[in-house]
Design a protein around this motif. Sequence first.
Motif, PDB file in Angstrom:
ATOM      1  N   GLU A   6      20.981 -75.574  -5.934  1.00 40.87           N
ATOM      2  CA  GLU A   6      20.604 -76.006  -4.601  1.00 40.87           C
ATOM      3  C   GLU A   6      21.052 -77.447  -4.392  1.00 40.87           C
ATOM      4  O   GLU A   6      21.318 -78.162  -5.351  1.00 40.87           O
ATOM      5  CB  GLU A   6      19.087 -75.945  -4.424  1.00 40.87           C
ATOM      6  N   TRP A   8      20.264 -81.212  -3.688  1.00 39.65           N
ATOM      7  CA  TRP A   8      19.152 -82.131  -3.897  1.00 39.65           C
ATOM      8  C   TRP A   8      19.548 -83.512  -3.395  1.00 39.65           C
ATOM      9  O   TRP A   8      20.730 -83.847  -3.342  1.00 39.65           O
ATOM     10  CB  TRP A   8      18.795 -82.224  -5.387  1.00 39.65           C
ATOM     11  N   GLU A   9      18.554 -84.304  -3.081  1.00 38.81           N
ATOM     12  CA  GLU A   9      18.799 -85.666  -2.622  1.00 38.81           C
ATOM     13  C   GLU A   9      17.890 -86.610  -3.381  1.00 38.81           C
ATOM     14  O   GLU A   9      16.705 -86.346  -3.560  1.00 38.81           O
ATOM     15  CB  GLU A   9      18.492 -85.759  -1.126  1.00 38.81           C
TER      16      GLU A   9
END
Length: 72
Positions: A6, A8-9
């Motif tokens: 996925e 992500w930050e």
Amino acid sequence: MNDERELWEVRVGFVATEQQAEQLKEQIARLLCPEPDHAPPCRLPWQIVLSRPDDTEVYESVLIQDRIEHRA
């Protein structure tokens, strides 16, 4: 645990001059990709965006710490 990849930050708030911010950005880039001249793609795709936050409330503790440290 989910094995699906996925996006992500990671957010990092800091107080600095524009020059210091650019230097920190470059240092983080070298941590993410220590060999910038390698053939693409990176094993871990990434991007850095340097910006001033719209909502400084999130970083209120950083701003307070800066005022204490620098007696402003």
